[in-house]
Scaffold this motif. Structure first.
Motif, PDB file in Angstrom:
ATOM      1  N   PRO A  64       0.844  -1.196   0.000  1.00 14.06           N
ATOM      2  CA  PRO A  64       0.000   0.000   0.000  1.00 14.06           C
ATOM      3  C   PRO A  64       0.881   1.249   0.000  1.00 14.06           C
ATOM      4  CG  PRO A  64      -0.129  -1.133   2.119  1.00 14.06           C
ATOM      5  CD  PRO A  64       0.700  -1.991   1.206  1.00 14.06           C
ATOM      6  N   PRO A  65       0.473   2.272  -0.725  1.00 14.31           N
ATOM      7  CA  PRO A  65       1.312   3.472  -0.788  1.00 14.31           C
ATOM      8  C   PRO A  65       1.354   4.176   0.571  1.00 14.31           C
ATOM      9  CG  PRO A  65      -0.798   3.863  -1.845  1.00 14.31           C
ATOM     10  CD  PRO A  65      -0.745   2.403  -1.487  1.00 14.31           C
ATOM     11  N   LEU A  66       2.498   4.728   0.868  1.00 13.65           N
ATOM     12  CA  LEU A  66       2.626   5.493   2.093  1.00 13.65           C
ATOM     13  C   LEU A  66       1.904   6.818   1.899  1.00 13.65           C
ATOM     14  CD1 LEU A  66       6.417   4.884   2.827  1.00 13.65           C
ATOM     15  CD2 LEU A  66       4.466   3.842   3.975  1.00 13.65           C
ATOM     16  N   PRO A  67       1.236   7.304   2.935  1.00  9.32           N
ATOM     17  CA  PRO A  67       0.544   8.584   2.771  1.00  9.32           C
ATOM     18  C   PRO A  67       1.565   9.694   2.529  1.00  9.32           C
ATOM     19  CG  PRO A  67       0.510   7.894   5.068  1.00  9.32           C
ATOM     20  CD  PRO A  67       1.107   6.771   4.279  1.00  9.32           C
ATOM     21  N   ASN A  68       1.230  10.607   1.623  1.00  7.59           N
ATOM     22  CA  ASN A  68       2.154  11.706   1.393  1.00  7.59           C
ATOM     23  C   ASN A  68       1.906  12.799   2.425  1.00  7.59           C
ATOM     24  OD1 ASN A  68      -0.004  13.304   0.514  1.00  7.59           O
ATOM     25  ND2 ASN A  68       0.275  12.709  -1.613  1.00  7.59           N
ATOM     26  N   ASP A  69       2.767  13.774   2.470  1.00  6.98           N
ATOM     27  CA  ASP A  69       2.694  14.827   3.481  1.00  6.98           C
ATOM     28  C   ASP A  69       1.381  15.603   3.398  1.00  6.98           C
ATOM     29  OD1 ASP A  69       5.156  14.092   4.424  1.00  6.98           O
ATOM     30  OD2 ASP A  69       6.249  15.608   3.282  1.00  6.98           O
ATOM     31  N   ILE A  70       0.903  15.877   2.201  1.00 11.26           N
ATOM     32  CA  ILE A  70      -0.329  16.649   2.039  1.00 11.26           C
ATOM     33  C   ILE A  70      -1.520  15.883   2.608  1.00 11.26           C
ATOM     34  CG2 ILE A  70      -1.939  17.627   0.346  1.00 11.26           C
ATOM     35  CD1 ILE A  70       0.534  18.316  -1.363  1.00 11.26           C
ATOM     36  N   THR A  71      -1.594  14.575   2.303  1.00 17.89           N
ATOM     37  CA  THR A  71      -2.690  13.755   2.830  1.00 17.89           C
ATOM     38  C   THR A  71      -2.651  13.732   4.353  1.00 17.89           C
ATOM     39  OG1 THR A  71      -2.647  12.390   0.845  1.00 17.89           O
ATOM     40  CG2 THR A  71      -3.736  11.457   2.784  1.00 17.89           C
ATOM     41  N   THR A  72      -1.472  13.573   4.919  1.00 14.16           N
ATOM     42  CA  THR A  72      -1.322  13.547   6.372  1.00 14.16           C
ATOM     43  C   THR A  72      -1.756  14.881   6.976  1.00 14.16           C
ATOM     44  OG1 THR A  72       0.509  11.983   6.180  1.00 14.16           O
ATOM     45  CG2 THR A  72       0.326  13.182   8.264  1.00 14.16           C
ATOM     46  N   LEU A  73      -1.345  15.988   6.378  1.00 12.96           N
ATOM     47  CA  LEU A  73      -1.725  17.309   6.884  1.00 12.96           C
ATOM     48  C   LEU A  73      -3.228  17.542   6.783  1.00 12.96           C
ATOM     49  CD1 LEU A  73       1.214  19.500   5.520  1.00 12.96           C
ATOM     50  CD2 LEU A  73       0.758  18.866   7.904  1.00 12.96           C
ATOM     51  N   LYS A  74      -3.844  17.085   5.701  1.00 10.66           N
ATOM     52  CA  LYS A  74      -5.297  17.226   5.555  1.00 10.66           C
ATOM     53  C   LYS A  74      -6.029  16.463   6.654  1.00 10.66           C
ATOM     54  CE  LYS A  74      -5.637  17.957   0.550  1.00 10.66           C
ATOM     55  NZ  LYS A  74      -6.100  17.377  -0.719  1.00 10.66           N
ATOM     56  N   LYS A  75      -5.564  15.250   6.957  1.00 10.87           N
ATOM     57  CA  LYS A  75      -6.194  14.460   8.016  1.00 10.87           C
ATOM     58  C   LYS A  75      -6.026  15.134   9.373  1.00 10.87           C
ATOM     59  CE  LYS A  75      -5.900   9.960   5.774  1.00 10.87           C
ATOM     60  NZ  LYS A  75      -5.299   8.622   5.825  1.00 10.87           N
ATOM     61  N   GLN A  76      -4.829  15.664   9.630  1.00 13.41           N
ATOM     62  CA  GLN A  76      -4.585  16.336  10.899  1.00 13.41           C
ATOM     63  C   GLN A  76      -5.448  17.595  11.010  1.00 13.41           C
ATOM     64  OE1 GLN A  76      -0.321  16.873  10.795  1.00 13.41           O
ATOM     65  NE2 GLN A  76       0.067  14.900  11.782  1.00 13.41           N
ATOM     66  N   ALA A  77      -5.573  18.357   9.917  1.00 17.26           N
ATOM     67  CA  ALA A  77      -6.395  19.571   9.929  1.00 17.26           C
ATOM     68  C   ALA A  77      -7.858  19.225  10.182  1.00 17.26           C
ATOM     69  CB  ALA A  77      -6.228  20.325   8.612  1.00 17.26           C
ATOM     70  N   ALA A  78      -8.350  18.157   9.569  1.00 21.26           N
ATOM     71  CA  ALA A  78      -9.738  17.741   9.767  1.00 21.26           C
ATOM     72  C   ALA A  78      -9.977  17.334  11.221  1.00 21.26           C
ATOM     73  CB  ALA A  78     -10.086  16.591   8.824  1.00 21.26           C
ATOM     74  N   LEU A  79      -9.029  16.612  11.797  1.00 18.57           N
ATOM     75  CA  LEU A  79      -9.154  16.190  13.192  1.00 18.57           C
ATOM     76  C   LEU A  79      -9.148  17.401  14.125  1.00 18.57           C
ATOM     77  CD1 LEU A  79      -9.329  13.958  15.296  1.00 18.57           C
ATOM     78  CD2 LEU A  79      -6.840  13.777  15.221  1.00 18.57           C
ATOM     79  N   LEU A  80      -8.251  18.350  13.887  1.00 18.76           N
ATOM     80  CA  LEU A  80      -8.184  19.552  14.718  1.00 18.76           C
ATOM     81  C   LEU A  80      -9.462  20.379  14.585  1.00 18.76           C
ATOM     82  CD1 LEU A  80      -4.464  20.611  14.188  1.00 18.76           C
ATOM     83  CD2 LEU A  80      -5.506  19.720  16.284  1.00 18.76           C
ATOM     84  N   THR A  81      -9.995  20.484  13.364  1.00 16.26           N
ATOM     85  CA  THR A  81     -11.245  21.215  13.145  1.00 16.26           C
ATOM     86  C   THR A  81     -12.374  20.562  13.932  1.00 16.26           C
ATOM     87  OG1 THR A  81     -10.512  21.888  10.949  1.00 16.26           O
ATOM     88  CG2 THR A  81     -12.881  22.007  11.382  1.00 16.26           C
ATOM     89  N   LEU A  82     -12.447  19.242  13.910  1.00 13.92           N
ATOM     90  CA  LEU A  82     -13.463  18.518  14.666  1.00 13.92           C
ATOM     91  C   LEU A  82     -13.311  18.783  16.159  1.00 13.92           C
ATOM     92  CD1 LEU A  82     -15.759  16.423  14.864  1.00 13.92           C
ATOM     93  CD2 LEU A  82     -13.975  14.655  14.930  1.00 13.92           C
ATOM     94  N   GLN A  83     -12.090  18.747  16.659  1.00 16.30           N
ATOM     95  CA  GLN A  83     -11.848  18.965  18.079  1.00 16.30           C
ATOM     96  C   GLN A  83     -12.232  20.393  18.500  1.00 16.30           C
ATOM     97  OE1 GLN A  83      -7.733  17.799  18.342  1.00 16.30           O
ATOM     98  NE2 GLN A  83      -8.230  15.658  18.790  1.00 16.30           N
ATOM     99  N   VAL A  84     -11.898  21.384  17.683  1.00 11.71           N
ATOM    100  CA  VAL A  84     -12.253  22.764  17.992  1.00 11.71           C
ATOM    101  C   VAL A  84     -13.775  22.926  18.009  1.00 11.71           C
ATOM    102  CG1 VAL A  84     -12.200  25.147  17.094  1.00 11.71           C
ATOM    103  CG2 VAL A  84     -10.102  23.787  17.190  1.00 11.71           C
ATOM    104  N   THR A  85     -14.451  22.316  17.027  1.00 15.77           N
ATOM    105  CA  THR A  85     -15.914  22.401  16.971  1.00 15.77           C
ATOM    106  C   THR A  85     -16.533  21.780  18.207  1.00 15.77           C
ATOM    107  OG1 THR A  85     -15.814  22.286  14.565  1.00 15.77           O
ATOM    108  CG2 THR A  85     -17.925  21.777  15.567  1.00 15.77           C
ATOM    109  N   GLN A  86     -15.997  20.647  18.639  1.00 20.04           N
ATOM    110  CA  GLN A  86     -16.531  19.969  19.821  1.00 20.04           C
ATOM    111  C   GLN A  86     -16.297  20.818  21.078  1.00 20.04           C
ATOM    112  OE1 GLN A  86     -14.493  16.194  19.600  1.00 20.04           O
ATOM    113  NE2 GLN A  86     -16.174  15.221  18.475  1.00 20.04           N
ATOM    114  N   LEU A  87     -15.144  21.475  21.170  1.00 18.38           N
ATOM    115  CA  LEU A  87     -14.848  22.325  22.331  1.00 18.38           C
ATOM    116  C   LEU A  87     -15.771  23.540  22.366  1.00 18.38           C
ATOM    117  CD1 LEU A  87     -10.943  22.202  22.433  1.00 18.38           C
ATOM    118  CD2 LEU A  87     -12.543  21.237  24.105  1.00 18.38           C
TER     119      LEU A  87
END
Length: 93
Positions: A64-87
């Protein structure tokens, strides 16, 4: 006519084309080996079967291909956005 060749151990070695009236070589069949990694022929049953081990077949599968930096950053940004919304709503749910 397409023919499928095998060696002295009945392992698939390739294919060839012969004329309609040509004699079939002793180390050949008209039975096509389909979907096999290391095909082996059974003259009595007129069938091909798989001789490759599970480990060998798995070693040929693409990794399986390793995730590239952009994909990893998008996932991290989505997670942080979710956490901020929940807070902002009063805590995690």
């Amino acid at each position: 006519m397409h023919i499928f060749l095998y060696d002295g151990n009945f392992m698939y070695t390739g294919e060839d084309v012969i004329g309609e009236y040509d004699e079939m070589p002793k180390n050949a069949t008209d039975v096509r080996p389909e979907g096999l990694y290391l095909a082996v022929y059974d003259e009595k049953k007129r069938t091909w079967s798989e001789s490759a081990s599970k480990e060998y077949i798995e070693s040929l599968q693409p990794k399986p291909p390793l995730p590239n930096d952009i994909t990893t950053l998008k996932k991290q940004a989505a997670l942080l956005t979710l956490q901020v919304t929940q807070l902002q709503r009063g805590g995690a749910s």
